[in-house]
Design a protein around this motif. Structure first.
Motif, PDB file in Angstrom:
ATOM      1  N   ASP B  32      77.549  47.847  81.178  1.00 24.02           N
ATOM      2  CA  ASP B  32      77.576  46.388  81.346  1.00 24.02           C
ATOM      3  C   ASP B  32      78.066  45.703  80.080  1.00 24.02           C
ATOM      4  O   ASP B  32      78.879  44.790  80.115  1.00 24.02           O
ATOM      5  N   TRP B  33      77.530  46.205  78.951  1.00 22.38           N
ATOM      6  CA  TRP B  33      77.880  45.593  77.664  1.00 22.38           C
ATOM      7  C   TRP B  33      79.377  45.784  77.374  1.00 22.38           C
ATOM      8  O   TRP B  33      80.089  44.837  77.062  1.00 22.38           O
ATOM      9  N   ILE B  34      79.860  47.033  77.550  1.00 22.69           N
ATOM     10  CA  ILE B  34      81.264  47.323  77.225  1.00 22.69           C
ATOM     11  C   ILE B  34      82.200  46.636  78.235  1.00 22.69           C
ATOM     12  O   ILE B  34      83.289  46.182  77.898  1.00 22.69           O
ATOM     13  N   GLY B  35      81.724  46.569  79.495  1.00 23.96           N
ATOM     14  CA  GLY B  35      82.518  45.901  80.533  1.00 23.96           C
ATOM     15  C   GLY B  35      82.724  44.430  80.208  1.00 23.96           C
ATOM     16  O   GLY B  35      83.798  43.863  80.425  1.00 23.96           O
ATOM     17  N   ASP B  36      81.701  43.839  79.658  1.00 26.11           N
ATOM     18  CA  ASP B  36      81.772  42.435  79.263  1.00 26.11           C
ATOM     19  C   ASP B  36      82.807  42.238  78.156  1.00 26.11           C
ATOM     20  O   ASP B  36      83.588  41.291  78.165  1.00 26.11           O
ATOM     21  N   ILE B  37      82.831  43.183  77.200  1.00 25.39           N
ATOM     22  CA  ILE B  37      83.804  43.109  76.101  1.00 25.39           C
ATOM     23  C   ILE B  37      85.227  43.238  76.674  1.00 25.39           C
ATOM     24  O   ILE B  37      86.139  42.502  76.305  1.00 25.39           O
ATOM     25  N   ALA B  38      85.373  44.185  77.616  1.00 24.84           N
ATOM     26  CA  ALA B  38      86.688  44.406  78.233  1.00 24.84           C
ATOM     27  C   ALA B  38      87.136  43.153  78.976  1.00 24.84           C
ATOM     28  O   ALA B  38      88.305  42.757  78.916  1.00 24.84           O
ATOM     29  N   ASN B  39      86.204  42.507  79.667  1.00 22.74           N
ATOM     30  CA  ASN B  39      86.524  41.292  80.416  1.00 22.74           C
ATOM     31  C   ASN B  39      87.065  40.198  79.513  1.00 22.74           C
ATOM     32  O   ASN B  39      87.902  39.411  79.924  1.00 22.74           O
ATOM     33  N   LYS B  40      86.545  40.156  78.311  1.00 21.56           N
ATOM     34  CA  LYS B  40      86.985  39.121  77.367  1.00 21.56           C
ATOM     35  C   LYS B  40      88.294  39.525  76.684  1.00 21.56           C
ATOM     36  O   LYS B  40      88.799  38.798  75.840  1.00 21.56           O
ATOM     37  N   GLY B  41      88.797  40.724  77.005  1.00 21.46           N
ATOM     38  CA  GLY B  41      90.051  41.174  76.389  1.00 21.46           C
ATOM     39  C   GLY B  41      89.862  41.686  74.978  1.00 21.46           C
ATOM     40  O   GLY B  41      90.801  41.758  74.211  1.00 21.46           O
ATOM     41  N   ASN B  42      88.639  42.079  74.635  1.00 16.34           N
ATOM     42  CA  ASN B  42      88.365  42.537  73.277  1.00 16.34           C
ATOM     43  C   ASN B  42      88.196  44.054  73.145  1.00 16.34           C
ATOM     44  O   ASN B  42      87.878  44.534  72.064  1.00 16.34           O
ATOM     45  N   LEU B  43      88.417  44.764  74.243  1.00 10.88           N
ATOM     46  CA  LEU B  43      88.225  46.218  74.157  1.00 10.88           C
ATOM     47  C   LEU B  43      89.572  46.901  73.883  1.00 10.88           C
ATOM     48  O   LEU B  43      90.534  46.722  74.612  1.00 10.88           O
ATOM     49  N   ALA B  44      89.628  47.686  72.803  1.00 12.72           N
ATOM     50  CA  ALA B  44      90.864  48.420  72.497  1.00 12.72           C
ATOM     51  C   ALA B  44      90.803  49.807  73.125  1.00 12.72           C
ATOM     52  O   ALA B  44      91.782  50.305  73.650  1.00 12.72           O
ATOM     53  N   ASN B  45      89.625  50.421  73.055  1.00 12.10           N
ATOM     54  CA  ASN B  45      89.480  51.785  73.549  1.00 12.10           C
ATOM     55  C   ASN B  45      87.997  52.034  73.748  1.00 12.10           C
ATOM     56  O   ASN B  45      87.203  51.786  72.843  1.00 12.10           O
ATOM     57  N   GLN B  46      87.632  52.498  74.927  1.00  8.44           N
ATOM     58  CA  GLN B  46      86.212  52.659  75.206  1.00  8.44           C
ATOM     59  C   GLN B  46      85.554  53.668  74.270  1.00  8.44           C
ATOM     60  O   GLN B  46      84.361  53.613  74.042  1.00  8.44           O
ATOM     61  N   GLY B  47      86.368  54.586  73.748  1.00  7.07           N
ATOM     62  CA  GLY B  47      85.824  55.553  72.806  1.00  7.07           C
ATOM     63  C   GLY B  47      85.089  56.682  73.491  1.00  7.07           C
ATOM     64  O   GLY B  47      85.374  57.004  74.644  1.00  7.07           O
ATOM     65  N   ASN B  48      84.134  57.269  72.804  1.00  5.93           N
ATOM     66  CA  ASN B  48      83.446  58.441  73.331  1.00  5.93           C
ATOM     67  C   ASN B  48      81.954  58.404  73.058  1.00  5.93           C
ATOM     68  O   ASN B  48      81.506  57.838  72.072  1.00  5.93           O
ATOM     69  N   ARG B  49      81.235  59.025  73.973  1.00  6.88           N
ATOM     70  CA  ARG B  49      79.858  59.373  73.686  1.00  6.88           C
ATOM     71  C   ARG B  49      79.891  60.788  73.153  1.00  6.88           C
ATOM     72  O   ARG B  49      80.685  61.609  73.620  1.00  6.88           O
ATOM     73  N   LEU B  50      79.026  61.105  72.199  1.00  7.14           N
ATOM     74  CA  LEU B  50      79.068  62.443  71.621  1.00  7.14           C
ATOM     75  C   LEU B  50      77.827  63.231  72.016  1.00  7.14           C
ATOM     76  O   LEU B  50      76.718  62.696  71.995  1.00  7.14           O
ATOM     77  N   ALA B  51      78.051  64.492  72.396  1.00  3.21           N
ATOM     78  CA  ALA B  51      76.928  65.357  72.756  1.00  3.21           C
ATOM     79  C   ALA B  51      76.048  65.557  71.518  1.00  3.21           C
ATOM     80  O   ALA B  51      76.535  65.522  70.396  1.00  3.21           O
ATOM     81  N   PRO B  52      74.742  65.765  71.735  1.00  2.00           N
ATOM     82  CA  PRO B  52      73.816  65.795  70.596  1.00  2.00           C
ATOM     83  C   PRO B  52      73.929  67.032  69.713  1.00  2.00           C
ATOM     84  O   PRO B  52      73.359  67.051  68.634  1.00  2.00           O
ATOM     85  N   THR B  53      74.648  68.057  70.150  1.00  2.00           N
ATOM     86  CA  THR B  53      74.751  69.245  69.302  1.00  2.00           C
ATOM     87  C   THR B  53      76.056  69.243  68.538  1.00  2.00           C
ATOM     88  O   THR B  53      76.955  68.483  68.847  1.00  2.00           O
ATOM     89  N   GLY B  54      76.180  70.107  67.565  1.00  2.00           N
ATOM     90  CA  GLY B  54      77.421  70.187  66.809  1.00  2.00           C
ATOM     91  C   GLY B  54      77.285  71.064  65.593  1.00  2.00           C
ATOM     92  O   GLY B  54      76.326  71.824  65.465  1.00  2.00           O
ATOM     93  N   ARG B  55      78.283  70.989  64.723  1.00  2.00           N
ATOM     94  CA  ARG B  55      78.299  71.776  63.481  1.00  2.00           C
ATOM     95  C   ARG B  55      78.651  70.848  62.330  1.00  2.00           C
ATOM     96  O   ARG B  55      79.302  69.837  62.523  1.00  2.00           O
ATOM     97  N   ILE B  56      78.251  71.264  61.150  1.00  2.00           N
ATOM     98  CA  ILE B  56      78.694  70.547  59.961  1.00  2.00           C
ATOM     99  C   ILE B  56      79.411  71.533  59.052  1.00  2.00           C
ATOM    100  O   ILE B  56      78.884  72.606  58.743  1.00  2.00           O
TER     101      ILE B  56
END
Lengths: 119, 113, 408
Positions: B32-56
């Motif tokens: 809802d929040w990101i959709g609202d930004i998109a509606n206003k024409g302010n979204l460049a790229n929705q981006g990504n959600r990141l999985a909680p695991t990983g490496r450093i």
């Protein structure tokens, strides 16, 4: 072969460090060569560089502070998204990142979450 | 307009243990929040959600498992927005669901690689 | 110009104009009718000119005849419609006073609008190129078949389906609204780029035909540049790229049709006028803040017009390839980037990067590895060149590889 997307996040130990323009240019070239090598394997998705200056952080009660320097001192210098067959392949890409030439810097490797509601 | 990267930081460990419904509700709030930004024409790229695991990977090619979700400033994802200034970018973050988790939004101006 | 040459020449330049203007008047759904009228017009010229002599103004003669034929057809059509109600096959405007405007302005506008219609995103790329060659460039079916190394039947089918699509999708001959120009230009530029490449890289032995395709792609691109609304930086960058590439047209193929690699080319055969034009358009492309793949490829082609190997040259080429690969991957770009990397950072580093490319069904991959290994490890160089030879399909290129093996 199924490919997943991974994000490589460049973490600099000290975002206040000032580099000379010549040094910056060398890093830039090294970074471009590193990314170019990944792109030449058709495994580059996108990339974003983040200059250190002028960042802001918004807290939960609407408090705005300058700079990303909160509990963790590190500053993110940029991130790229790559395609890889496994986290290990993504880690191999990360090992070539010129950011790691700086003592104390790290590259965080994170798999991009699918839309499975685990956010 | 310039591009700004919004990085969502919070202690996401609570989320990991929450029920399916709670997770779904959170995703819905984000959409809802990101959709609202998109509606206003302010979204460049929705981006990504990141999985909680990983490496450093550290200097000297040292690889450790992680990152650790219980860190207060763990990165859960990011989105790219368009704004005229940092002030406008700050205004866009209003209502971001990461605040429900007591988290933060880091706003960074983007330099094209 | 000799008398026997004038009709083929006029066909090449006027056929497409007549077709574009007639489509503008009758709607693109009647493109077949437009082509028939244009063909009949040239048939009339063929029948009368040898006996009555070439008219003083052949172009005007063709336009008048085409106009009359169109009006006759309209009259017949309305007669037909009167007699058999609702049985009309061609739905042309009812107005008998339809204006067929063959002024230079309308000819140019109609062709530009035709370019947008033919490169409509609803059509497949293959269909777009075939239609462009036929309608916008006036190529014969057998020429198109030759260029695609295909046969007339396949091309006819492809054109038929493409025209059906133009009709059913109700695509109009009109300029896109100003706010959409940049977006609608994207598939147009892709098609022009591919049209040029088709000519430049085609394995067809017909050199004149290949050259003509390149020239046509450049002519259409220049038309976009001459029109203020469509002369955006990307279009200028594309034309710059075409100029730089075509400057080497004569130097890049040997007497037997074998490809002569860049480093082996005789640069006295490079066309300096085209290089100068390329620089002109590249400068014009360097405004605004969008860097397209055409900018990057034109930049790479620009540095290649300098024969002398300098560090600056290869460093620039490498960085441009890095950027190009980031926005648009292709095996060719990946291989060329690795070649540039070898020039800048040495063969050892380039070999490590090359072996990650995983292009084991590409003969250029093995020729590149062969070359990179040549000063380091002759055995490995030979192994790679032999693998290239094994998957190479054309005789002239096999010879080139064999020569490299013999030299080791």
């Amino acid at each position: 072969m199924s490919m997943d997307e991974y994000v490589l996040i460049f973490r600099h130990e000290d975002g206040q460090k000032v580099a000379s323009p010549e040094q910056m240019q060398i890093w830039m070239k090294q970074t471009m060569d590193w990314i170019g090598g990944i792109a030449a394997q058709n495994k580059f998705v996108s990339g974003t560089g983040l200059p250190f200056d002028g960042a802001k952080v918004v807290g939960h009660n609407g408090v705005v502070t300058n700079g990303p320097f909160g509990d963790i001192k590190e500053t993110i210098g940029g991130l790229i998204t790559v395609r890889a067959e496994s986290v290990d392949e993504a880690v191999e890409f990360a090992k070539g990142c010129p950011v790691l030439q700086g003592e104390g810097n790290t590259v965080e490797v994170r798999k991009v979450a699918k839309n499975d509601g685990t956010h | 307009m310039k591009d700004y990267l919004l990085i969502f930081r919070a202690d996401f460990s609570k989320m990991l243990n929450s029920s399916e419904e709670e997770k779904k509700a959170m995703t819905q709030k984000y959409m809802d929040w990101i959709g609202d930004i998109a509606n206003k024409g302010n979204l460049a790229n929705q981006g990504n959600r990141l999985a909680p695991t990983g490496r450093i990977v550290s200097t000297g090619n040292l690889v450790t498992d992680g990152p650790f979700t219980e860190t207060k400033e763990f990165i859960g994802g990011y989105s790219m927005i368009k704004a005229d200034s940092y002030e406008q970018a700050v205004a866009v973050t209003e209502g971001c669901p990461v605040f429900i988790l007591n988290g933060k939004v880091e706003i960074r101006e983007v330099m094209t690689i | 110009m000799h008398n026997q040459d004038i009709i083929p020449h006029l066909f090449r330049t006027e056929f497409r104009k007549i077709v574009a203007v007639l489509c503008k008047a009758f709607g693109i759904e009647n493109v077949n009718m437009a082509e028939d009228i244009a063909s009949e017009t040239f048939l009339s010229a063929l029948e009368t000119w040898p006996y009555k002599g070439i008219p003083e103004n052949p172009q005007a003669w063709l336009y008048t005849v085409a106009k009359n034929k169109a009006k006759n057809l309209l009259a017949r059509n309305s007669l037909f419609a009167d007699k058999i109600q609702h049985g009309v096959k061609i739905s042309v405007p009812e107005n008998d006073e339809i204006e067929i405007d063959l002024s230079p302005q309308n000819i140019t506008d109609s062709q530009l609008q035709m370019l947008f219609a033919v490169c409509h995103p609803l059509l497949s790329t293959e269909a777009q190129i075939a239609l462009a060659l036929r309608i916008l460039c006036g190529f014969g079916i057998d020429e198109i078949a030759n260029a695609f190394l295909s046969n007339k039947e396949t091309i006819n089918k492809r054109l038929f389906r493409a025209k059906e699509k133009l009709r059913t999708a109700n695509i109009k001959l009109e300029f896109p609204p100003e706010s959409e120009v940049s977006q609608r230009l994207q598939p147009v530029l892709t098609t022009l780029y591919l049209l040029f490449n088709e000519g430049y890289y085609s394995e067809s032995k017909d050199t004149i035909l290949r050259n003509d395709m390149c020239l046509e792609a450049m002519r259409l691109t220049r038309m976009l540049i001459d029109n203020k609304q469509t002369s955006i930086p990307q279009v200028n960058a594309l034309l710059a790229l075409m100029c730089f590439h075509s400057s080497r047209f004569k130097a890049r193929k040997g007497a037997n049709g074998e490809i002569i690699l860049y480093q082996d080319q005789d640069e006295t055969l490079w066309n300096t006028e085209l290089i100068a034009n390329g620089i002109f358009y590249l400068n014009r492309a360097s405004v605004g803040n969008t860097i397209s793949r055409y900018h990057l490829e034109a930049g790479i082609a620009y540095w290649h017009t300098m024969k002398e190997d300098t560090e600056e040259k290869w460093e620039n080429i490498l960085q441009l390839f890095n950027q190009l690969l980031m926005i648009s991957y292709s095996p060719v770009a990946a291989l060329n980037r690795t070649y540039a990397l070898a020039k800048v950072r040495g063969n050892e580093i380039a070999i490590i990067e090359a072996e990650k490319l995983n292009l084991t069904n590409n003969r250029f991959y093995f020729t590149l590895l062969g070359e990179l290994y040549t000063p380091i490890d002759k055995n490995k160089a030979k192994q790679n060149l032999l693998r290239a030879l094994a998957i190479c399909t054309t005789q002239p290129d096999r010879q080139t590889i064999q020569q490299k093996i013999d030299k080791l």
